[in-house]
Design a protein around this motif. Structure first.
Motif, mmCIF file in Angstrom:
data_model
loop_
_atom_site.group_PDB
_atom_site.id
_atom_site.type_symbol
_atom_site.label_atom_id
_atom_site.label_comp_id
_atom_site.label_asym_id
_atom_site.label_seq_id
_atom_site.Cartn_x
_atom_site.Cartn_y
_atom_site.Cartn_z
ATOM 1 N N LEU A 1 0.832 -1.244 0.044
ATOM 2 C CA LEU A 1 0.163 -0.081 0.092
ATOM 3 C C LEU A 1 0.981 1.239 -0.103
ATOM 4 C CD1 LEU A 1 -2.810 -1.004 2.735
ATOM 5 C CD2 LEU A 1 -2.909 -0.991 0.104
ATOM 6 N N THR A 2 2.181 1.256 -0.138
ATOM 7 C CA THR A 2 3.212 2.460 -0.175
ATOM 8 C C THR A 2 2.789 3.136 -1.351
ATOM 9 O OG1 THR A 2 4.659 1.294 1.123
ATOM 10 C CG2 THR A 2 5.474 3.205 -0.116
ATOM 11 N N GLY A 3 2.614 4.456 -1.261
ATOM 12 C CA GLY A 3 2.416 5.367 -2.204
ATOM 13 C C GLY A 3 2.769 6.546 -2.189
ATOM 14 N N LYS A 4 2.204 7.574 -3.233
ATOM 15 C CA LYS A 4 2.528 8.866 -3.195
ATOM 16 C C LYS A 4 1.513 9.646 -3.423
ATOM 17 C CE LYS A 4 5.416 12.296 -6.079
ATOM 18 N NZ LYS A 4 6.486 12.425 -6.973
ATOM 19 N N TYR A 5 1.328 10.911 -2.992
ATOM 20 C CA TYR A 5 0.147 11.970 -3.262
ATOM 21 C C TYR A 5 0.684 12.907 -4.223
ATOM 22 C CZ TYR A 5 -3.443 15.392 -2.550
ATOM 23 O OH TYR A 5 -4.380 16.368 -2.650
ATOM 24 N N TYR A 6 -0.242 13.073 -5.418
ATOM 25 C CA TYR A 6 -0.139 14.172 -6.396
ATOM 26 C C TYR A 6 -1.167 15.241 -6.161
ATOM 27 C CZ TYR A 6 2.527 10.188 -8.236
ATOM 28 O OH TYR A 6 3.662 9.193 -8.504
ATOM 29 N N SER A 7 -0.762 16.406 -5.850
ATOM 30 C CA SER A 7 -1.743 17.380 -5.858
ATOM 31 C C SER A 7 -1.935 18.193 -6.950
ATOM 32 C CB SER A 7 -0.982 18.676 -4.784
ATOM 33 O OG SER A 7 -1.732 19.783 -4.967
ATOM 34 N N LEU A 8 -3.239 18.505 -7.308
ATOM 35 C CA LEU A 8 -3.469 18.906 -8.709
ATOM 36 C C LEU A 8 -3.111 20.273 -8.835
ATOM 37 C CD1 LEU A 8 -5.499 16.527 -8.658
ATOM 38 C CD2 LEU A 8 -7.138 18.369 -9.451
ATOM 39 N N THR A 9 -2.452 20.954 -7.984
ATOM 40 C CA THR A 9 -2.047 22.421 -7.812
ATOM 41 C C THR A 9 -0.505 22.226 -7.854
ATOM 42 O OG1 THR A 9 -1.851 22.691 -5.454
ATOM 43 C CG2 THR A 9 -4.101 23.643 -6.830
ATOM 44 N N ASN B 1 -0.949 3.948 -4.798
ATOM 45 C CA ASN B 1 0.149 2.972 -4.069
ATOM 46 C C ASN B 1 1.101 2.943 -5.505
ATOM 47 O OD1 ASN B 1 -1.351 1.179 -5.717
ATOM 48 N ND2 ASN B 1 -1.029 -0.525 -4.362
ATOM 49 N N ASP B 2 2.269 2.259 -5.295
ATOM 50 C CA ASP B 2 3.436 2.274 -6.351
ATOM 51 C C ASP B 2 2.725 1.088 -7.348
ATOM 52 O OD1 ASP B 2 4.953 3.807 -4.742
ATOM 53 O OD2 ASP B 2 5.998 2.287 -3.865
ATOM 54 N N GLU B 3 2.030 0.096 -6.833
ATOM 55 C CA GLU B 3 1.324 -0.897 -7.825
ATOM 56 C C GLU B 3 0.046 -0.219 -8.724
ATOM 57 O OE1 GLU B 3 0.749 -4.649 -5.880
ATOM 58 O OE2 GLU B 3 2.878 -4.585 -5.109
ATOM 59 N N LYS B 4 -0.233 0.665 -8.399
ATOM 60 C CA LYS B 4 -1.290 1.309 -9.058
ATOM 61 C C LYS B 4 -2.664 0.439 -8.855
ATOM 62 C CE LYS B 4 1.765 4.010 -12.230
ATOM 63 N NZ LYS B 4 2.120 4.354 -13.763
ATOM 64 N N THR B 5 -2.837 0.083 -7.761
ATOM 65 C CA THR B 5 -3.959 -0.895 -7.529
ATOM 66 C C THR B 5 -4.665 -0.588 -6.602
ATOM 67 O OG1 THR B 5 -2.790 -2.300 -6.044
ATOM 68 C CG2 THR B 5 -2.981 -3.156 -8.433
ATOM 69 N N PHE B 6 -4.330 0.585 -5.884
ATOM 70 C CA PHE B 6 -5.173 1.330 -4.590
ATOM 71 C C PHE B 6 -5.236 2.711 -4.719
ATOM 72 C CE2 PHE B 6 -5.854 2.502 -0.209
ATOM 73 C CZ PHE B 6 -7.186 1.804 0.046
ATOM 74 N N LEU B 7 -6.264 3.475 -4.995
ATOM 75 C CA LEU B 7 -6.158 5.097 -5.313
ATOM 76 C C LEU B 7 -7.155 5.626 -4.198
ATOM 77 C CD1 LEU B 7 -5.882 3.321 -8.208
ATOM 78 C CD2 LEU B 7 -6.593 5.714 -9.100
ATOM 79 N N VAL B 8 -6.699 6.716 -3.866
ATOM 80 C CA VAL B 8 -7.603 7.856 -2.906
ATOM 81 C C VAL B 8 -7.638 9.145 -3.949
ATOM 82 C CG1 VAL B 8 -7.977 8.824 -1.119
ATOM 83 C CG2 VAL B 8 -7.153 6.411 -1.019
ATOM 84 N N TRP B 9 -9.051 9.411 -4.233
ATOM 85 C CA TRP B 9 -9.149 10.975 -4.839
ATOM 86 C C TRP B 9 -9.536 11.694 -3.387
ATOM 87 C CZ3 TRP B 9 -13.038 9.901 -9.459
ATOM 88 C CH2 TRP B 9 -12.257 9.272 -10.534
ATOM 89 N N VAL B 10 -9.048 12.854 -3.289
ATOM 90 C CA VAL B 10 -9.419 13.833 -2.302
ATOM 91 C C VAL B 10 -10.019 15.038 -2.901
ATOM 92 C CG1 VAL B 10 -8.087 15.059 -0.500
ATOM 93 C CG2 VAL B 10 -6.932 13.074 -1.176
#
Length: 417
Positions: free
Chosen positions: A203-211, A254-263
């Motif tokens: 589940l390790t991943g990264k957040y990408y801010s739209l701004t 997550n790094d595997e692109k199988t678990f996403l969260v939209w904020v």
């Protein structure tokens, strides 16, 4: 909520105490000021009587319009939630969007958790209609995220192309997207991103801010079909969900692109577990594990999700109350999709079909997005099992038609088990 935030909210002391709570104090201060001026069920000042303010709903086809009588409007129009959210704000999207003659939308949204209580005389009948008879006053919604209870769940990949489970979660104490301030929206982002940073393993991943994302990151998210755009649907824009775009919006995966969260899209968060192929069991296991871990990390910081035993998880649109869950597959059914019995089979299995591009999109050839019809009154485990059993039945029908054999319409399954 056993936290400094909750204690400060309940005490209504001088705003000077905010220096004790650290990060996020701006939002707390804003909420404090609101609470000092507006209490639950407070009267909204009006110049004209309710009869003069009642909206013209004569050509409307949505759930709100079906239940908002002049008497109900007169009873509720002068009330407001503790955050100042009013009935007129809740129904504005349904007033501005009459709806399609053959597609009945909900026509109202919540601005905060208390909306469902302060305006229950309207929300309860809308919920009952939208959720096939669910009685929000007298029924209890079951919650179950134990993925080990799911039976089967690995589909024939000759037919199933991908599997996905999604839901939404709201942070208690902060207004929902139709009514939140800029500070509240930024606080949602801070709370969620801090929690997601604590995920480990697969589940390790990264957040990408739209701004703040780079052009390269933006293009990669587009290529992965992860990026969400500024809402253009009038159903969302009339509800205030596109304000200040893209401030405090973003995507985590997550790094595997199988678990996403939209904020901060339509809800505080949209949580998605997905992968190519037909392993719905694995997708649901990751979904449950990720959700529970995020909730644990949020609680460690003194926050929690909006939930109660009658409505389950509380989200912006009444259509997503309960589980907020949509478990679906992209499935190719070239023969069954042409059979006139296909719609009735789906109805009896409590399933719905969409185009693979999402709601209101057409199917590409014979490939459909098939998912659960219900959200409220059954647990996550029950709904995913309904999808698994139903998709297996559809595949069996397709195989029988391939062999020139007849198929049967199954008996209707019960919504509330």
């Amino acid at each position: 909520m056993a936290s400094n935030f909750a204690r400060i909210l309940s005490s209504k002391r001088n705003v000077g105490i905010l220096s004790l709570v650290g990060a996020g104090s701006l939002t707390v201060g804003l909420l404090l000021n609101r609470e000092q001026h507006v209490s639950a069920g407070a009267q909204v000042r009006r110049v004209y009587p309710p009869s003069a303010e009642y909206p013209d709903l004569r050509k409307h086809n949505n759930c709100m319009a079906s239940h908002l009588t002049p008497a109900v409007y007169a009873k509720l129009c002068d009330k407001a939630t503790p955050n100042g959210f009013t009935l007129d704000q809740a129904i504005q999207t349904g007033v501005d969007n009459p709806g399609h003659p053959f597609i009945k939308t909900v026509g109202m949204v919540a601005g905060d958790e208390e909306t469902y209580e302060v305006f229950a005389d309207l929300f309860d009948p809308v919920i009952k209609e939208r959720h096939n008879g669910y009685d929000a006053r007298n029924m209890k919604h079951p919650t179950d995220l134990d993925s080990s209870k799911v039976r089967s769940g690995i589909f024939d990949e000759k037919y199933v192309l991908s599997s996905r489970v999604r839901t939404g979660r709201s942070i208690r104490g902060l207004s929902l997207p139709p009514a939140c301030t800029r500070a509240e929206r930024r606080e949602v982002e801070r709370v969620v991103v801090n929690a997601l940073a604590g995920l480990h393993g697969d589940l390790t991943g990264k957040y990408y801010s739209l701004t703040e994302m780079t052009e390269k990151e933006q293009q990669q998210l587009i290529d992965d079909h992860f990026l969400f755009d500024k809402p253009v649907s009038p159903l969302l824009t009339c509800a205030g969900m596109a304000r200040d775009w893209p401030d405090a919006r973003g995507i985590w995966h997550n790094d595997e692109k199988t678990f996403l969260v939209w904020v901060n899209e339509e809800d505080h968060t949209r949580v998605i577990s997905m992968e190519k192929g037909g392993n719905m069991k694995r997708v649901f296991e990751r979904f449950c594990r990720g959700l529970q871990e995020v909730e644990r990390l949020i609680k460690e910081k003194g926050w929690e999700f909006m939930w109660n035993e009658r409505l389950g998880y509380v989200l912006t649109c009444p259509s997503n109350l309960g589980t907020g869950l949509r478990a679906g597959v992209h499935i190719n059914l070239p023969r069954l999709s042409k059979d006139p019995r296909f719609p009735k089979i789906l109805d009896n299995l409590r399933l719905q079909k969409r185009g693979t591009g999402g709601v209101d999109t057409a199917a590409v050839g014979s490939t459909f997005d098939i998912s659960n019809l219900d959200r409220l009154g059954q647990s996550e485990v029950q709904l995913v099992q309904t999808v698994i059993d139903g998709v297996n039945y559809l595949i069996e029908c397709e195989k029988r038609l391939e062999k020139g054999q007849d198929i049967k319409i199954p008996a209707p399954i019960s919504q509330f088990k």
